[in-house]
Design a protein around this motif. Structure first.
Motif: not given
Length: 334
Positions: A26-32, A204-211
């Motif tokens: 699940a993703i809450a509103p405004g989450g990523a 790219d795990l760095a992208i996941v960590r950043y966003l």
């Protein structure tokens, strides 16, 4: 905002494998949320299933609390107003014979609030400005755009219907590194300004960590770990998660310890092992440790482990001793 429950995906046809097996999140509103895993782990398939581009053979998908039924036209139209998918290759998603203005306007022309050419031009200029392009770009064609500009146009088109959820499928993978940074900054700013919710697919795990705020690790269509991003990167609990993080060059061990790399190929979804899907490549599994044969026979459930959820019979516990054991496995003779 987005709820996926026990999602199961199997492509039609005889002897076709189940590519996604009982995935829930699940993703809450405004989450990523970031989906992490090797190629073939099922990340993009999940995004495609949400928008109706892959068959859902089990489970449910709900957006804003409303179940999505891709078989009903009204449900599909409502979904497209709330959810948009941004693809990896922007040029492939743009018609080379149509101008940027026409491509972006397709997203909103015919809406109740757009009834005149003046309103169309105003909305078009607004969308291009939101993604950092001048209004004059409306007259250009895809062949006249750089890779970064084409991706900005694709993002502008996705924003045309004022969606609340964006599915970002490897959106920087085809771009130069310097351009990647500008697109990532744009996405981060748009999330803050528009209150968007993101499902981010990235190798790219760095992208996941950043966003992202949270991340979910997949292998062969099965969830192996789910946690907040900080927790996942600082204290990975599944061996596969640690292998993925250690495989990133920037994260090389500063104290000279050997990284937990892995050999071999991911399992074929058509022939998943009955136990853990990572068993054959796990550096601390039954091929390297006595007394861990349960990994071969029993699929571990996704269970709480600290602040994370982990599907592992022997999760990493982050003590000094546990790290030594992980990095220096004792091979079991066969």
């Amino acid at each position: 905002m987005l709820e996926v429950e026990n999602l199961r995906i199997r492509y039609p046809g005889r002897d076709r494998p189940t590519v996604i097996e009982d995935v829930s999140f699940a993703i809450a509103p405004g989450g990523a949320l970031g989906l992490v895993g090797e190629s073939g782990s099922g990340k993009s398939t999940i995004a495609k299933a949400i928008v109706g581009l892959a068959p859902v053979t089990g489970g449910s998908i709900a957006v804003d609390g409303s179940p999505i039924d891709h078989a009903r036209a009204r449900s599909r139209r409502a979904l497209h107003d709330r959810v948009q998918l941004v693809f990896q290759d922007p040029r492939a998603s743009l018609n080379p014979r149509r101008s940027v203005g026409d491509a972006v306007a397709d997203a909103f022309v015919g809406g109740a609030t757009i009834s005149t050419s003046v309103e169309r031009g105003r909305r078009l200029a607004e969308l291009l400005e939101q993604v950092g392009l001048p209004a004059s770009f409306a007259e250009r064609f895809p062949s006249e755009l750089s890779g970064g500009q084409a991706q900005r146009v694709a993002i502008a088109r996705a924003l045309g219907r004022r969606p609340r959820l964006l599915l970002l499928d490897e959106v920087t993978a085809s771009l130069d590194v310097s351009v990647q940074a500008s697109i990532l900054n744009l996405l981060r700013d748009l999330r803050d300004e528009l209150g968007l919710t993101y499902l981010v697919i990235a190798h790219d795990l760095a992208i996941v960590r950043y966003l992202c705020d949270h991340a979910m690790v997949l292998q062969a269509g099965v969830v192996l770990e789910r946690a907040a991003v900080a927790e996942l990167f600082d204290e990975p609990r599944h061996p596969y998660t640690k292998v993925l993080i250690d495989s990133v060059p920037e994260m090389e061990s500063p104290d000279g310890r050997e990284l937990a790399l892995v050999t071999g190929d991911p399992p074929d979804p058509a022939h998943r092992p009955s136990g853990c899907v990572f068993t054959s490549r796990c550096p601390i599994g039954p091929l390297h440790r006595v007394g861990r044969e349960i990994c071969l026979s029993d699929r571990p459930p996704l269970s709480p482990q600290g602040d994370a959820e982990v599907a592992c019979h022997f999760p990493i516990t982050h003590s000094a001793g546990a790290r030594e054991v992980f990095d220096a496995p004792r091979t079991v003779s066969t």
